[in-house]
Write a protein that holds these residues in place. Structure first.
Motif, PDB file in Angstrom:
ATOM      1  N   ALA A  53       0.815  -1.218   0.000  1.00 51.94           N
ATOM      2  CA  ALA A  53       0.000   0.000   0.000  1.00 51.94           C
ATOM      3  C   ALA A  53       0.850   1.269   0.000  1.00 51.94           C
ATOM      4  N   ILE A  54       2.144   1.128   0.228  1.00 54.50           N
ATOM      5  CA  ILE A  54       3.029   2.298   0.258  1.00 54.50           C
ATOM      6  C   ILE A  54       3.338   2.734  -1.168  1.00 54.50           C
ATOM      7  N   GLY A  55       3.132   4.025  -1.414  1.00 52.64           N
ATOM      8  CA  GLY A  55       3.381   4.567  -2.737  1.00 52.64           C
ATOM      9  C   GLY A  55       4.016   5.942  -2.659  1.00 52.64           C
ATOM     10  N   PRO A  56       4.086   6.661  -3.771  1.00 57.91           N
ATOM     11  CA  PRO A  56       4.758   7.963  -3.794  1.00 57.91           C
ATOM     12  C   PRO A  56       4.071   9.016  -2.930  1.00 57.91           C
ATOM     13  N   ARG A  57       2.803   8.823  -2.581  1.00 53.85           N
ATOM     14  CA  ARG A  57       2.097   9.818  -1.781  1.00 53.85           C
ATOM     15  C   ARG A  57       1.962   9.379  -0.321  1.00 53.85           C
ATOM     16  N   THR A  58       2.646   8.298   0.052  1.00 54.66           N
ATOM     17  CA  THR A  58       2.573   7.829   1.437  1.00 54.66           C
ATOM     18  C   THR A  58       3.389   8.740   2.345  1.00 54.66           C
ATOM     19  N   ALA A  59       2.729   9.270   3.377  1.00 54.24           N
ATOM     20  CA  ALA A  59       3.403  10.132   4.352  1.00 54.24           C
ATOM     21  C   ALA A  59       3.800   9.367   5.593  1.00 54.24           C
ATOM     22  N   GLY A  60       3.117   8.275   5.900  1.00 58.09           N
ATOM     23  CA  GLY A  60       3.424   7.523   7.103  1.00 58.09           C
ATOM     24  C   GLY A  60       2.518   6.321   7.252  1.00 58.09           C
ATOM     25  N   ILE A  61       2.804   5.533   8.267  1.00 56.46           N
ATOM     26  CA  ILE A  61       1.969   4.402   8.653  1.00 56.46           C
ATOM     27  C   ILE A  61       1.371   4.720  10.016  1.00 56.46           C
ATOM     28  N   TYR A  62       0.065   4.556  10.129  1.00 55.65           N
ATOM     29  CA  TYR A  62      -0.631   4.780  11.394  1.00 55.65           C
ATOM     30  C   TYR A  62      -0.865   3.433  12.068  1.00 55.65           C
ATOM     31  N   TRP A  63      -0.466   3.328  13.342  1.00 54.04           N
ATOM     32  CA  TRP A  63      -0.613   2.072  14.083  1.00 54.04           C
ATOM     33  C   TRP A  63      -1.266   2.380  15.422  1.00 54.04           C
ATOM     34  N   LEU A  64      -2.412   1.761  15.683  1.00 54.36           N
ATOM     35  CA  LEU A  64      -3.136   1.958  16.939  1.00 54.36           C
ATOM     36  C   LEU A  64      -2.664   0.940  17.956  1.00 54.36           C
ATOM     37  N   ALA A  65      -2.082   1.401  19.039  1.00 54.80           N
ATOM     38  CA  ALA A  65      -1.559   0.496  20.061  1.00 54.80           C
ATOM     39  C   ALA A  65      -2.697  -0.144  20.835  1.00 54.80           C
ATOM     40  N   GLY A  66      -2.564  -1.422  21.094  1.00 52.09           N
ATOM     41  CA  GLY A  66      -3.546  -2.164  21.867  1.00 52.09           C
ATOM     42  C   GLY A  66      -3.066  -3.581  22.074  1.00 52.09           C
ATOM     43  N   PRO A  67      -3.622  -4.271  23.055  1.00 49.33           N
ATOM     44  CA  PRO A  67      -3.127  -5.622  23.339  1.00 49.33           C
ATOM     45  C   PRO A  67      -3.337  -6.609  22.203  1.00 49.33           C
ATOM     46  N   ASN A  68      -4.284  -6.318  21.290  1.00 52.37           N
ATOM     47  CA  ASN A  68      -4.568  -7.255  20.200  1.00 52.37           C
ATOM     48  C   ASN A  68      -4.249  -6.683  18.827  1.00 52.37           C
ATOM     49  N   SER A  69      -3.447  -5.628  18.770  1.00 58.79           N
ATOM     50  CA  SER A  69      -3.149  -4.999  17.490  1.00 58.79           C
ATOM     51  C   SER A  69      -2.279  -5.902  16.621  1.00 58.79           C
ATOM     52  N   GLU A  70      -2.669  -6.063  15.378  1.00 61.60           N
ATOM     53  CA  GLU A  70      -1.938  -6.861  14.400  1.00 61.60           C
ATOM     54  C   GLU A  70      -1.785  -6.075  13.107  1.00 61.60           C
ATOM     55  N   PRO A  71      -0.661  -6.252  12.386  1.00 64.54           N
ATOM     56  CA  PRO A  71       0.541  -7.002  12.754  1.00 64.54           C
ATOM     57  C   PRO A  71       1.261  -6.325  13.928  1.00 64.54           C
ATOM     58  N   PRO A  72       2.173  -7.029  14.589  1.00 62.33           N
ATOM     59  CA  PRO A  72       2.918  -6.431  15.692  1.00 62.33           C
ATOM     60  C   PRO A  72       3.735  -5.230  15.215  1.00 62.33           C
ATOM     61  N   LEU A  73       3.929  -4.272  16.098  1.00 68.74           N
ATOM     62  CA  LEU A  73       4.634  -3.047  15.730  1.00 68.74           C
ATOM     63  C   LEU A  73       6.028  -3.300  15.169  1.00 68.74           C
ATOM     64  N   PRO A  74       6.855  -4.197  15.734  1.00 69.87           N
ATOM     65  CA  PRO A  74       8.191  -4.396  15.146  1.00 69.87           C
ATOM     66  C   PRO A  74       8.134  -4.808  13.676  1.00 69.87           C
ATOM     67  N   GLU A  75       7.129  -5.610  13.299  1.00 68.16           N
ATOM     68  CA  GLU A  75       7.015  -6.027  11.903  1.00 68.16           C
ATOM     69  C   GLU A  75       6.581  -4.858  11.020  1.00 68.16           C
ATOM     70  N   VAL A  76       5.690  -4.018  11.538  1.00 70.11           N
ATOM     71  CA  VAL A  76       5.260  -2.833  10.807  1.00 70.11           C
ATOM     72  C   VAL A  76       6.431  -1.868  10.641  1.00 70.11           C
ATOM     73  N   ALA A  77       7.191  -1.687  11.720  1.00 73.72           N
ATOM     74  CA  ALA A  77       8.329  -0.768  11.680  1.00 73.72           C
ATOM     75  C   ALA A  77       9.395  -1.244  10.696  1.00 73.72           C
ATOM     76  N   ALA A  78       9.573  -2.548  10.571  1.00 74.34           N
ATOM     77  CA  ALA A  78      10.558  -3.072   9.630  1.00 74.34           C
ATOM     78  C   ALA A  78      10.161  -2.727   8.196  1.00 74.34           C
ATOM     79  N   VAL A  79       8.875  -2.840   7.898  1.00 75.16           N
ATOM     80  CA  VAL A  79       8.391  -2.448   6.571  1.00 75.16           C
ATOM     81  C   VAL A  79       8.629  -0.961   6.341  1.00 75.16           C
ATOM     82  N   ALA A  80       8.309  -0.163   7.361  1.00 75.93           N
ATOM     83  CA  ALA A  80       8.456   1.294   7.235  1.00 75.93           C
ATOM     84  C   ALA A  80       9.907   1.696   7.023  1.00 75.93           C
ATOM     85  N   ARG A  81      10.811   1.088   7.782  1.00 78.91           N
ATOM     86  CA  ARG A  81      12.236   1.428   7.651  1.00 78.91           C
ATOM     87  C   ARG A  81      12.747   1.099   6.256  1.00 78.91           C
ATOM     88  N   ALA A  82      12.305  -0.019   5.717  1.00 80.57           N
ATOM     89  CA  ALA A  82      12.764  -0.426   4.393  1.00 80.57           C
ATOM     90  C   ALA A  82      12.327   0.551   3.313  1.00 80.57           C
TER      91      ALA A  82
END
Length: 393
Positions: free
Chosen positions: A150-179
């Motif tokens: 879903a990341i494209g030329p107009r992507t400004a960021g990834i929004y992640w809502l913290a919660g005990p059941n949030s999926e995918p886990p934040l480290p996996e989301v952050a790895a995608v974002a860093r790449a």
């Protein structure tokens, strides 16, 4: 006669929690005293926000932080920072985002009414994933590869809502974002306790994280925290400050050094409505320091003692101490009624009590009401217990 009496505003017994519609919680005398002291002097707001940044960095491990007018305001400013970065021209244009990256990738199961703060800033939310595990037909949710696609030329960021059941886990989301060189903006407004969450989300790869100041932190109700990368926090601060001064007079504190890189000073930004006053900033600083310094076991023991006092006064009503599954360290006093209808009758009767009593009704469909101790006064414990006993008789 109290001020509220003179204003004709009835007080309530808040056993629901730090809900904004119930005016949040109460503040410690030290926090109130600090706010009163701040109200008697004047300072330059950038210098005070720099002091807040030092306190926030010490508590969260962030490079920088600022105090905002609540967690929703922090989310708005975080989104604005992701879109405008350190471009004063872009800051001047928001919420007009023509030609700017303005898309925030969000997992569909994490959508909520608070994420409209992103849209207020000019952002557009791009949903990914099918939340079968939430709706019931299956077990799957969004996967990291769907976020990446879903990341494209107009992507400004990834929004992640913290919660005990949030999926995918934040480290996996952050790895995608860093790449892909995309920042991750985390909404953790109500994710305290546990104390460890002050550092957890940034440690797991978030670039910005938002917390409420008026919930378990015990700060002013109209306060929040935006913490994270220095360049993004500096952008957020610039979009919140009063910048009606000659450009040469604005010298950013070292805590916000990236702001000195701008080719010019923007005008008042999209975040002016998110500003915090000196009283809220000082109160939040002290509340944060108190929360970070307090032994979590002592905090839990204090809350438990408050609930035990309620239970004693409610005897022989069968109440049970249980842990809050979503917030480690937070005990609840659970009242199981025969069914949902009985729970609704009891809840309605307590709201008609004088003073009105509000219980945690989040599980009322299961016939369960609960007492949350965070916003409950020790002085009201016996009153609440007697009211519960009378309602259950």
């Amino acid at each position: 006669m109290s001020l509220l009496d003179r204003l004709g505003v009835p007080r309530i017994v808040n056993a629901y929690g730090t809900n904004t519609r119930l005016s949040g919680g109460t503040m410690a005398p030290e926090v109130l005293a600090a706010m009163a002291e701040a109200a008697r002097v004047t300072v330059e707001l950038p210098a005070l926000q720099a002091a807040a940044s030092r306190a926030i960095a010490a508590a969260t491990g962030a490079e920088a932080g600022i105090v905002t007018a609540g967690a929703s305001a922090a989310l708005l400013l975080g989104a604005a920072a992701c879109m405008a970065r350190l471009d004063p021209g872009a800051m001047n244009r928001l919420p007009d985002t023509d030609g700017l990256p303005n898309e925030f990738v969000a997992v569909r199961s994490q959508r909520n009414m608070y994420d409209r703060a992103i849209r207020v800033a000019g952002g557009r939310i791009v949903e990914v994933g099918i939340p079968d595990r939430i709706s019931g037909p299956g077990v799957r949710d969004a996967a990291p590869w769907e976020i990446a696609e879903a990341i494209g030329p107009r992507t400004a960021g990834i929004y992640w809502l913290a919660g005990p059941n949030s999926e995918p886990p934040l480290p996996e989301v952050a790895a995608v974002a860093r790449a892909r060189g995309i920042p991750v903006l985390v909404d953790a407004a109500a994710q305290l306790p546990p104390r460890e969450n002050l550092r957890r989300f940034l440690a797991e790869g978030a670039d910005l994280v938002c917390f409420s100041g008026g919930k378990a932190l015990g700060g002013p109700q109209a306060s929040g925290i935006l913490a994270g990368r220095r360049d993004l926090v500096s952008s957020a601060l610039l979009q919140m400050l009063d910048l009606d001064l000659p450009e040469a007079q604005f010298v950013p504190p070292v805590e916000f050094a990236p702001a000195a890189q701008l080719r010019g000073l923007p005008h008042h930004g999209i975040g002016r409505s998110a500003k915090a006053g000196k009283e809220e900033i000082v109160g939040l600083i002290l509340a944060l320091q108190r929360f970070a310094a307090e032994d979590p076991k002592s905090r839990t023991a204090r809350w438990t003692a408050r609930l035990e006092a309620v239970a004693r006064a409610a005897a022989p009503l069968p109440l049970r101490l249980v842990p809050d599954g979503a917030k480690p360290g937070l005990p609840l006093l659970e009242w199981r009624l025969p069914d949902a209808a009985a729970a609704r009758r009891a809840e309605a009767a307590l709201r008609r009590h004088d003073p009105a009593i509000h219980l945690d009704a989040s599980r009322i469909r299961l016939g369960i009401l609960a007492v949350n101790p965070i916003a409950l006064s020790d002085d009201d414990a016996a009153l609440l217990g007697r009211a519960l006993a009378g309602c259950g008789a």
